[in-house]
Design a protein around this motif. Structure first.
Motif, PDB file in Angstrom:
ATOM      1  N   ILE A   1      53.990  -0.586  46.973  1.00  0.00           N
ATOM      2  CA  ILE A   1      54.089   0.085  48.277  1.00  0.00           C
ATOM      3  C   ILE A   1      52.739   0.230  48.964  1.00  0.00           C
ATOM      4  O   ILE A   1      52.657   0.781  50.061  1.00  0.00           O
ATOM      5  N   LYS A   2      51.680  -0.263  48.349  1.00  0.00           N
ATOM      6  CA  LYS A   2      50.341  -0.046  48.865  1.00  0.00           C
ATOM      7  C   LYS A   2      50.164  -0.662  50.257  1.00  0.00           C
ATOM      8  O   LYS A   2      50.359  -1.861  50.450  1.00  0.00           O
TER       9      LYS A   2
ATOM     10  N   ASP B   1      51.868  -0.498  53.038  1.00  0.00           N
ATOM     11  CA  ASP B   1      53.010  -1.006  53.796  1.00  0.00           C
ATOM     12  C   ASP B   1      54.071   0.084  53.868  1.00  0.00           C
ATOM     13  O   ASP B   1      54.815   0.303  52.903  1.00  0.00           O
ATOM     14  N   GLU B   2      54.166   0.761  54.997  1.00  0.00           N
ATOM     15  CA  GLU B   2      55.101   1.877  55.141  1.00  0.00           C
ATOM     16  C   GLU B   2      56.544   1.398  55.097  1.00  0.00           C
ATOM     17  O   GLU B   2      57.413   2.055  54.516  1.00  0.00           O
ATOM     18  N   ALA B   3      56.836   0.228  55.683  1.00  0.00           N
ATOM     19  CA  ALA B   3      58.203  -0.292  55.660  1.00  0.00           C
ATOM     20  C   ALA B   3      58.625  -0.626  54.231  1.00  0.00           C
ATOM     21  O   ALA B   3      59.755  -0.330  53.821  1.00  0.00           O
TER      22      ALA B   3
ATOM     23  N   ARG C   1      57.424   0.746  51.568  1.00  0.00           N
ATOM     24  CA  ARG C   1      57.560   2.023  50.863  1.00  0.00           C
ATOM     25  C   ARG C   1      58.973   2.586  51.023  1.00  0.00           C
ATOM     26  O   ARG C   1      59.615   2.979  50.047  1.00  0.00           O
ATOM     27  N   GLU C   2      59.463   2.627  52.262  1.00  0.00           N
ATOM     28  CA  GLU C   2      60.787   3.186  52.511  1.00  0.00           C
ATOM     29  C   GLU C   2      61.888   2.321  51.921  1.00  0.00           C
ATOM     30  O   GLU C   2      62.859   2.835  51.335  1.00  0.00           O
TER      31      GLU C   2
ATOM     32  N   CYS D   1      61.848   2.843  48.124  1.00  0.00           N
ATOM     33  CA  CYS D   1      62.407   4.152  47.755  1.00  0.00           C
ATOM     34  C   CYS D   1      63.924   4.167  47.911  1.00  0.00           C
ATOM     35  O   CYS D   1      64.635   4.777  47.099  1.00  0.00           O
TER      36      CYS D   1
ATOM     37  N   ARG E   1      55.269   9.175  48.074  1.00  0.00           N
ATOM     38  CA  ARG E   1      55.387   9.650  49.443  1.00  0.00           C
ATOM     39  C   ARG E   1      54.284  10.613  49.850  1.00  0.00           C
ATOM     40  O   ARG E   1      54.246  11.077  50.972  1.00  0.00           O
TER      41      ARG E   1
ATOM     42  N   GLU F   1      50.454  11.761  50.818  1.00  0.00           N
ATOM     43  CA  GLU F   1      49.320  11.162  51.486  1.00  0.00           C
ATOM     44  C   GLU F   1      48.147  11.045  50.516  1.00  0.00           C
ATOM     45  O   GLU F   1      48.013  11.829  49.580  1.00  0.00           O
ATOM     46  N   LYS F   2      47.331  10.060  50.756  1.00  0.00           N
ATOM     47  CA  LYS F   2      46.163   9.858  49.896  1.00  0.00           C
ATOM     48  C   LYS F   2      45.199  11.026  50.051  1.00  0.00           C
ATOM     49  O   LYS F   2      44.809  11.393  51.151  1.00  0.00           O
TER      50      LYS F   2
END
Length: 375
Positions: free
Chosen positions: A237-238, A240-242, A244-245, A248, A289, A291-292
């Motif tokens: 998932i690093k 890339d928000e799409a 990641r979702e 999940c 999910r 934040e860093k």
């Protein structure tokens, strides 16, 4: 380098303290989220290394037990049964029980692996040459060597990666997956293989078999699966928000499908993409999910503490040391012949006083000037 009862004792003590720290990190989600899974992985590696190197280094210094604790250690090592070259003490009996338990847990660990391997060999159907598996695996592996077999088998459970020499990606035939879900499943399980997670899981199983009498080890085994999963989760998932979702959603769907359903024997011997326990999934989703964040004081405190514990375990060795005033008075009176050491074939020494066996030691460093007699 020196190997003795004291170095073994130091290894047991240090390894189990490190196991306790790792379990503590998993017990508290705030701690886990604060320090991150990578630091916990380092703790785990240090624990295995400490067990594999139970020696005293040249610069090590002795820390002597208090008299009462030294006396307990001497009693544990005192051979209350002796015939021929066999000498049995409380420590010897504990060693036999420890060895028997270790062999049992080794056997159980590899038995479960064999059960699952036989199940896959008998009921698995290969999918490598079918679409979309062939195209997806070619894209995922790229130029890397691809020895993985993708198979499907009739079981209720999550997709998983099994084996190191003959590795499989196993997908349950009891579930229908979309192409998107298949893609993330294959990426996930392929990442497990290339990161040698099956070997790491075996290393933890080895540690559990050695310290089977420590109840924390059972907890460590179950939580190691989460650790390995989070390593792969972050990779997929690093940045890339799409992705990641979508990833999940795949996890949520698999866990919803398999929750409460029975699986095949030996299922836990492999590495699965999802865990049935809801709290395990919550750990992973919390990590994915969030934040860093910058490393906080707890990260540096735990890292420094564990590193200091590991280094100090080699710099210092706990040693039993008994002084007997009545011995000292007799020696001052010129009766040194009352106290002597007898070397044994195994490299240890029996310490006698007036022909009565008092203790068995690995070294005469603490008995300077003592006379040596052949048995």
């Amino acid at each position: 380098m020196n190997y003795s009862f004291s170095t073994v004792l130091m290894t047991i003590l240090t390894s189990n303290l490190l196991i306790a720290v790792i379990v503590l990190c998993f017990r508290n989600r705030k701690i886990m989220l604060s320090i991150g899974y990578k630091l916990v992985a380092v703790f785990l590696i240090l624990t295995v290394l400490r067990f594999l190197f139970p020696f005293e280094v040249p610069f090590s210094r002795n820390i002597y037990f208090p008299q009462w604790l030294s006396f307990v250690v001497a009693l544990l090592r005192y051979p209350f049964i002796s015939f021929w070259i066999i000498r049995i003490s409380a420590w010897t009996l504990f060693g036999f029980v420890w060895l028997a338990g270790t062999l049992y847990f080794f056997r159980r660990h590899y038995r479960r692996k064999e059960l699952f391997r036989h199940f896959i060999t008998r009921y698995g159907q290969k999918l490598n040459n079918l679409e979309p598996y062939r195209t997806m695996m070619a894209e995922i592996c790229g130029k890397r060597r691809n020895p993985l077999w993708v198979v499907t088998a009739p079981y209720y459970g999550a997709p998983l990666q099994y084996g190191t020499i003959w590795p499989y990606i196993v997908i349950p035939s009891t579930m229908d997956f979309s192409d998107e879900e298949i893609y993330y499943i294959l990426r996930h399980e392929t990442a497990h293989y290339y990161r040698h997670d099956a070997l790491l899981k075996d290393a933890v199983g080895f540690l559990r078999a050695i310290y089977w009498w420590n109840p924390l080890c059972s907890h460590l085994v179950s939580k190691t699966d989460i650790l390995l999963e989070m390593r792969v989760d972050e990779k997929l998932i690093k940045g890339d928000e799409a992705a990641r979702e979508a990833y999940c959603r795949t996890l949520d769907r698999i866990n919803e499908e398999i929750r409460g359903k029975e699986s095949v024997p030996g299922f836990d011997a492999a590495i699965s993409v999802a865990n049935v326990k809801s709290e395990d999934l919550e750990y992973r989703q919390s990590m994915m999910r969030r934040e860093k964040k910058r490393k906080g004081p707890l990260f540096y405190f735990l890292a420094a503490s564990v590193l200091a514990l590991y280094i100090c375990s080699y710099c210092f060795t706990l040693e039993a040391y008994i002084t007997m005033p009545w011995h000292e008075r007799e020696l001052e009176a010129g009766k040194e012949e009352h106290l002597y050491a007898v070397p044994l074939e195994d490299g240890t020494y029996d310490i006698y006083w007036d022909d009565h066996l008092t203790e068995n030691v690995d070294t005469l460093d603490l008995h300077i000037g003592i006379s040596i007699r052949e048995k």
